[in-house]
Design a protein around this motif. Structure first.
Motif, short mmCIF file in Angstrom:
data_model
loop_
_atom_site.label_atom_id
_atom_site.label_comp_id
_atom_site.label_asym_id
_atom_site.label_seq_id
_atom_site.Cartn_x
_atom_site.Cartn_y
_atom_site.Cartn_z
N LEU A 48 13.06 5.97 -12.00
CA LEU A 48 12.28 6.14 -13.23
C LEU A 48 10.87 6.63 -12.93
N VAL A 49 10.23 6.10 -11.88
CA VAL A 49 8.90 6.55 -11.51
C VAL A 49 8.93 8.01 -11.07
N ALA A 50 9.96 8.37 -10.30
CA ALA A 50 10.10 9.77 -9.90
C ALA A 50 10.30 10.66 -11.12
N ASP A 61 0.82 -1.22 0.00
CA ASP A 61 0.00 0.00 0.00
C ASP A 61 0.85 1.27 0.00
N ASN A 62 1.89 1.28 -0.80
CA ASN A 62 2.70 2.47 -1.02
C ASN A 62 3.42 2.26 -2.34
N SER A 63 3.18 3.14 -3.30
CA SER A 63 3.76 2.96 -4.63
C SER A 63 5.27 2.98 -4.60
N TRP A 64 5.84 3.86 -3.82
CA TRP A 64 7.29 4.01 -3.81
C TRP A 64 7.97 2.79 -3.19
N LEU A 65 7.42 2.29 -2.09
CA LEU A 65 8.01 1.10 -1.47
C LEU A 65 7.74 -0.15 -2.30
N ALA A 66 6.58 -0.21 -2.96
CA ALA A 66 6.30 -1.34 -3.84
C ALA A 66 7.28 -1.37 -5.01
N VAL A 67 7.54 -0.22 -5.61
CA VAL A 67 8.52 -0.14 -6.70
C VAL A 67 9.92 -0.46 -6.18
N TYR A 68 10.26 0.05 -5.02
CA TYR A 68 11.57 -0.24 -4.42
C TYR A 68 11.73 -1.73 -4.19
N HIS A 69 10.67 -2.40 -3.73
CA HIS A 69 10.75 -3.82 -3.44
C HIS A 69 10.83 -4.65 -4.72
#
Length: 395
Positions: free
Chosen positions: A308-310, A291-299
């Motif tokens: 890239l998302v940033a 439930d967090n886009s940034w941590l999901a992408v990091y994982h």
């Protein structure tokens, strides 16, 4: 078809039980159909340059490399193929990105149909649509949709419809037919992220029109007045709706999300996992949703994916700020800001999801108008010249 593909296959129990395999077959079939239709109408593969789509294409690299690891399993490669097909379909559709509101109207209509199915489920079976399992929050009783999903769809089409009304692209009656039922469904979901994203996104979007639109200034003034009256007269009711009966500890930990985030950040990772992630998965860690886009992408895609998302949000936001004030710019600002706010408590920016569709609409709004094709020369019949006049001498 793309909207249907991103609805997902996990959610609440429906009135008529739908096997998850059947739902996945329908959603993946919709994506394949979307790609086939887009290819049919764009056989010459004409596309428009797009920094947004270029960055999404680059995001496929860490996704594929990390998912190719045998430990990631076949599901990771399948999700990579889905993301590649999703991005490829957007590339084929980019031919028609011209900075106009055409895709905004399609976006509103499609998600309004989805909300129509939610409303139909509420009428058919109120108990299934407001189950105790979700604390009495509205879910999809005909198609398995969770409260955050419904809240997201409602908030996005409310914001876009309000902006079309302020821009004179729709009338009050048409706007009311979309906004009023969507507001009711949003209230029944008790989704705080969608509500805050809607408010913040509209403030930024209307602020971009404030100096050039009298309608935007009037709407902003009336909204501030109504908000002040609601805060005074219904403050306790609004507070109860916002807290959803949660304790202070549960509210502070964002309904338990913070515990999952801390565990994810504390997990040991190899250099490869740190840079490229562990491969595309179901956006969970230890069996619990991230439930967090940034941590999901990091994982799943590592620091490369986060960068890239940033870059996607920075590029789209920067282009929006450089555009002159217009309705298209305001709609793009709303979508970009909504996705940025929702990314804190919702996953989806690194995989095929409604958030990537929202940003695709924003990119279509920020695209420069296609240059007008030169008019063909008129076909003027040649006048026959007599033979005596074809000599080089003038008599």
């Amino acid at each position: 078809m793309l909207v249907l593909n991103t609805l997902g296959s996990a959610g609440a129990r429906t009135v008529v039980p739908l096997p998850r395999s059947l739902i996945q077959m329908v959603t993946m079939g919709a994506l394949a159909a979307a790609f086939a239709l887009a290819l049919t109408v764009n056989l010459r593969l004409r596309v428009r340059p797009s920094a947004y789509l270029f960055l999404l294409t680059l995001l496929l690299v860490p996704s594929l490399v990390s998912s190719a690891d045998p430990e990631s399993g076949f599901g990771a490669l399948f999700r990579c193929a889905r993301l590649a097909l999703f991005v490829g379909t957007l590339w084929l559709l980019s031919r028609w990105w011209d900075g106009g509101p055409t895709f905004v109207r399609h976006h509103i209509r499609m998600y309004f149909l989805v909300l129509g199915s939610v409303a139909a489920g509420l009428v058919v079976s109120p108990g299934a649509a407001l189950p105790e399992l979700y604390g009495g929050r509205l879910v999809g009783a005909l198609w398995p949709l969770t409260p955050p999903q419904i809240g997201q769809y409602a908030a996005v089409i409310i914001g876009l419809t309000v902006l079309l009304l302020l821009g004179g692209r729709t009338d009050r009656r048409g706007a009311a037919l979309v906004v009023v039922p969507s507001l009711v469904l949003l209230a029944l979901t008790h989704t705080r992220t969608a509500t805050l994203g809607l408010i913040a996104g509209l403030v930024l979007a209307i602020g971009s029109l404030f100096l050039t639109s009298a309608a935007a200034r009037r709407f902003f003034g009336w909204t501030v007045l109504c908000a002040a009256v609601a805060a005074v007269g219904f403050g306790s009711a609004l507070q109860a709706w916002f807290l959803r009966g949660q304790s202070q500890e549960n509210f502070t930990s964002l309904t338990g999300r913070a515990k999952v985030w801390d565990a994810l950040l504390a997990a040991d990772r190899t250099a490869s996992e740190l840079l490229l992630g562990t491969g595309l998965g179901d956006k969970s860690f230890g069996g619990l949703p991230i439930d967090n886009s940034w941590l999901a992408v990091y994982h799943e895609q590592g620091l490369t994916g986060v960068a890239l998302v940033a870059a996607v949000l920075v590029v789209l936001g920067g282009v929006a700020l450089l555009r002159p004030p217009s309705l298209s710019r305001a709609c793009a600002i709303f979508l970009i800001s909504y996705c940025a706010i929702a990314s804190y408590t919702e996953a989806g920016l690194g995989d095929a999801s409604p958030y990537l569709l929202h940003l695709a609409v924003a990119a279509s709004l920020l695209a420069a108008p296609a240059p007008a094709a030169p008019l063909p020369a008129p076909d003027v019949p040649r006048r026959r010249v007599p033979r005596w006049a074809r000599t080089s001498e003038v008599i």
